[in-house]
Enzyme design. Structure first.
Site, PDB file in Angstrom:
ATOM      1  N   TYR A 144      47.870 -10.433 -34.380  1.00  0.00           N
ATOM      2  CA  TYR A 144      46.718 -10.166 -33.508  1.00  0.00           C
ATOM      3  C   TYR A 144      47.087 -10.507 -32.071  1.00  0.00           C
ATOM      4  O   TYR A 144      47.643 -11.580 -31.803  1.00  0.00           O
ATOM      5  CB  TYR A 144      45.484 -10.987 -33.964  1.00  0.00           C
ATOM      6  CG  TYR A 144      44.993 -10.502 -35.306  1.00  0.00           C
ATOM      7  CD1 TYR A 144      44.118  -9.429 -35.393  1.00  0.00           C
ATOM      8  CD2 TYR A 144      45.490 -11.064 -36.506  1.00  0.00           C
ATOM      9  CE1 TYR A 144      43.725  -8.922 -36.638  1.00  0.00           C
ATOM     10  CE2 TYR A 144      45.105 -10.569 -37.742  1.00  0.00           C
ATOM     11  CZ  TYR A 144      44.220  -9.491 -37.791  1.00  0.00           C
ATOM     12  OH  TYR A 144      43.847  -8.983 -39.022  1.00  0.00           O
ATOM     13  N   SER A 145      46.764  -9.601 -31.158  1.00  0.00           N
ATOM     14  CA  SER A 145      47.004  -9.853 -29.731  1.00  0.00           C
ATOM     15  C   SER A 145      46.066 -10.963 -29.275  1.00  0.00           C
ATOM     16  O   SER A 145      44.877 -10.960 -29.608  1.00  0.00           O
ATOM     17  CB  SER A 145      46.666  -8.622 -28.897  1.00  0.00           C
ATOM     18  OG  SER A 145      47.427  -7.541 -29.305  1.00  0.00           O
ATOM     19  N   CYS A 321      47.788  -0.526 -24.871  1.00  0.00           N
ATOM     20  CA  CYS A 321      47.599  -1.289 -26.107  1.00  0.00           C
ATOM     21  C   CYS A 321      46.457  -0.705 -26.925  1.00  0.00           C
ATOM     22  O   CYS A 321      45.409  -0.365 -26.384  1.00  0.00           O
ATOM     23  CB  CYS A 321      47.302  -2.745 -25.760  1.00  0.00           C
ATOM     24  SG  CYS A 321      47.309  -3.822 -27.204  1.00  0.00           S
ATOM     25  N   GLU A 361      52.321  -1.431 -26.490  1.00  0.00           N
ATOM     26  CA  GLU A 361      52.181  -2.058 -27.801  1.00  0.00           C
ATOM     27  C   GLU A 361      51.021  -1.363 -28.494  1.00  0.00           C
ATOM     28  O   GLU A 361      49.847  -1.656 -28.225  1.00  0.00           O
ATOM     29  CB  GLU A 361      51.914  -3.563 -27.659  1.00  0.00           C
ATOM     30  CG  GLU A 361      52.418  -4.341 -28.858  1.00  0.00           C
ATOM     31  CD  GLU A 361      52.418  -5.827 -28.621  1.00  0.00           C
ATOM     32  OE1 GLU A 361      53.513  -6.397 -28.397  1.00  0.00           O
ATOM     33  OE2 GLU A 361      51.336  -6.419 -28.639  1.00  0.00           O
ATOM     34  N   TYR A 363      49.549   0.435 -32.301  1.00  0.00           N
ATOM     35  CA  TYR A 363      49.722   0.287 -33.742  1.00  0.00           C
ATOM     36  C   TYR A 363      48.761   1.177 -34.490  1.00  0.00           C
ATOM     37  O   TYR A 363      47.612   1.292 -34.101  1.00  0.00           O
ATOM     38  CB  TYR A 363      49.473  -1.192 -34.113  1.00  0.00           C
ATOM     39  CG  TYR A 363      49.886  -1.524 -35.512  1.00  0.00           C
ATOM     40  CD1 TYR A 363      48.946  -1.952 -36.435  1.00  0.00           C
ATOM     41  CD2 TYR A 363      51.212  -1.382 -35.902  1.00  0.00           C
ATOM     42  CE1 TYR A 363      49.311  -2.262 -37.732  1.00  0.00           C
ATOM     43  CE2 TYR A 363      51.589  -1.692 -37.198  1.00  0.00           C
ATOM     44  CZ  TYR A 363      50.635  -2.125 -38.106  1.00  0.00           C
ATOM     45  OH  TYR A 363      51.032  -2.409 -39.382  1.00  0.00           O
TER      46      TYR A 363
END
Ligand SMILES: Cc1cc2nc3c(=O)[nH]c(=O)nc-3n(C[C@H](O)[C@H](O)[C@H](O)COP(=O)(O)OP(=O)(O)OC[C@H]3O[C@@H](n4cnc5c(N)ncnc54)[C@H](O)[C@@H]3O)c2cc1C
Ligand SMILES: NC(=O)c1ccc[n+]([C@@H]2O[C@H](COP(=O)([O-])OP(=O)(O)OC[C@H]3O[C@@H](n4cnc5c(N)ncnc54)[C@H](OP(=O)(O)O)[C@@H]3O)[C@@H](O)[C@H]2O)c1
Length: 363
Positions: A144-145, A321, A361, A363
């Site tokens: 988790y960011s 992100c 980044e 996902y």
């Protein structure tokens, strides 16, 4: 440093017949030149769009100034805690930050660290959910960011915060499936233990330059690292960092009811109107003039020229992100922008990446 050349320009316009003048063209030094290139771009003048083509003769640009890589910066810690011996923090606060009628739930949570998980803005932590998997083994960690600045939400460097979307979906058999770790986290009650690993990640570390232009592109919970950046820039005082550049946030969410941290961003805008811009792309409520769904890249396209000019500067840094799908959408608009200047976007992006000006980044 940009290479400036003088070019003779001829303007084929009915209003200004065969006008010829000297123009100063600023060329970003990261564009690789051979000894001579054909530089082409469109400008508008008195309502006419004029195509400028100039034969630019130049030596190869001066070598790029060596920057200290953020990845080698002293004091950035990774993997202090591993899955076999995680840090066990306590949940101090957990609150739903999307409205009840939003599609899906996102929660903001704060964990105690007692200063034992030293992280920087832009890093992530791992979380190991309680319980066992189908094979009877402990669950694997999920990343988790981090959504808080290094000082943490309470300003004492003793906490870490996350922004987590509860994953719930219907599988092929029609059963409702709940994601293991996101549901564990969204259901955590204050006082509960949470197993933390890391911190990890260097891609999303902030640029050091306090005068930089920082363009932040987020979809959904991809906002996490940017909340962390923005708190450092606008809500905190640091002896060694006083942000005086431009921070420009684009945030894509499905509905107004799923906007994340909007109140905080409004306060930042009040505090620093010259230094902070925010634009939302609310995909299920807004469209562009062609009636297309308002994705983050659709919103960016409305500022295309401004963004492209910014991208030519050495101290502009882009961070992306969130959903993987956004990367292609953003590449597509950048490709068309770069092409107007006769630049191959993928090559240009490679150079931006090398100089840590394009950071992704997803996902
Ligand atoms: C670097 C990084 C940072 C991240 N930061 C964040 C963050 O800040 N906030 C955040 O919320 N998440 C973040 N994530 C995602 C997070 O790590 C988890 O993947 C997410 O929370 C889901 O984990 P889970 O345990 O709940 O789901 P799991 O139990 O792991 O289930 C996920 C699996 O379910 C399946 N699945 C999911 N959706 C569907 C669907 N619609 N149809 C069919 N199958 C499906 C897929 O196989 C998927 O792999 C990040 C990921 C990375 C890599
Ligand atoms: N560091 C990381 O890697 C990191 C950090 C945090 C989160 N994440 C990941 O980011 C994702 C965020 O999901 P979320 O559920 O929080 O988001 P969300 O609330 O569903 O919002 C995502 C927004 O992006 C839009 N979107 C969908 N496809 C898109 C595309 N191709 N291009 C641009 N926009 C698009 C969605 O529109 P529609 O739904 O209307 O189509 C929606 O408006 C998760 O997958 C999470 O795992 C990664």
């Amino acid at each position: 440093m940009a290479v400036t050349v003088n070019a003779a320009v001829s303007l084929p316009s009915s209003k200004s017949p065969s006008l010829s003048f000297k123009s100063s063209i600023s060329i970003p030094e990261r564009i690789n030149f051979n000894k001579s290139v054909l530089y082409s771009r469109n400008v508008s003048s008195g309502g006419n769009v004029i195509s400028i083509k100039a034969q630019v003769t130049t030596e190869a640009p001066a070598a790029k100034k060596e920057k200290i890589s953020k990845k080698n910066e002293e004091g950035v810690i990774v993997n202090k805690y591993k899955p076999k011996e995680p840090y066990v923090g306590k949940c101090l606060l957990n609150t739903k930050i999307t409205a009840d009628d939003a599609p899906g739930e996102t929660w903001h949570m704060v964990f105690s660290t007692e200063g034992e998980v030293p992280y920087r803005e832009g890093q992530s932590i791992g979380v190991i959910a309680d319980g066992l998997d189908k094979k009877g083994k402990p669950h694997k960690l999920r990343l988790y960011s981090i959504a808080s600045s290094a000082l943490g939400d309470f300003g004492n460097s003793q906490t870490v915060s996350l922004c987590v979307k509860r994953l719930v979906y219907t599988n092929e058999q029609g059963e409702i499936v709940k994601g293991v770790c996101s549901n564990f986290l969204c259901d955590l009650k204050p006082g509960a233990d949470v197993k933390i690993t890391g911190p990890v990640g260097k891609e999303m570390l902030m640029p050091k330059d306090p005068n930089a232009t920082i363009i932040m592109l987020a979809t959904g919970t991809g906002i996490a690292p940017f909340r962390s950046f923005l708190w450092k820039m606008f809500f905190e005082k640091h002896d060694d960092y006083k942000f005086n550049g431009l921070a420009w946030l684009f945030l894509g969410v499905p509905t107004t009811s799923s906007l994340l941290y909007k109140d905080e961003f409004e306060k930042m805008k009040e505090k620093a109107p010259e230094n902070f811009r925010v634009d939302y792309a609310i995909s299920r409520e807004q469209t562009n003039e062609k009636g297309e769904k308002m994705y983050i890249q659709t919103r960016m396209a409305q500022y295309a020229e401004e963004l492209w000019q910014m991208l030519k500067k050495d101290n502009t840094f882009v961070y992306m992100c969130g959903l993987k799908g956004m990367e292609k959408g953003i590449d597509d608009i950048m490709t068309s922008l770069a092409a107007r200047d006769g630049i191959d976007w993928l090559e240009y992006k490679r150079q931006l990446k090398r100089s840590e000006q394009w950071n992704v980044e997803v996902y």
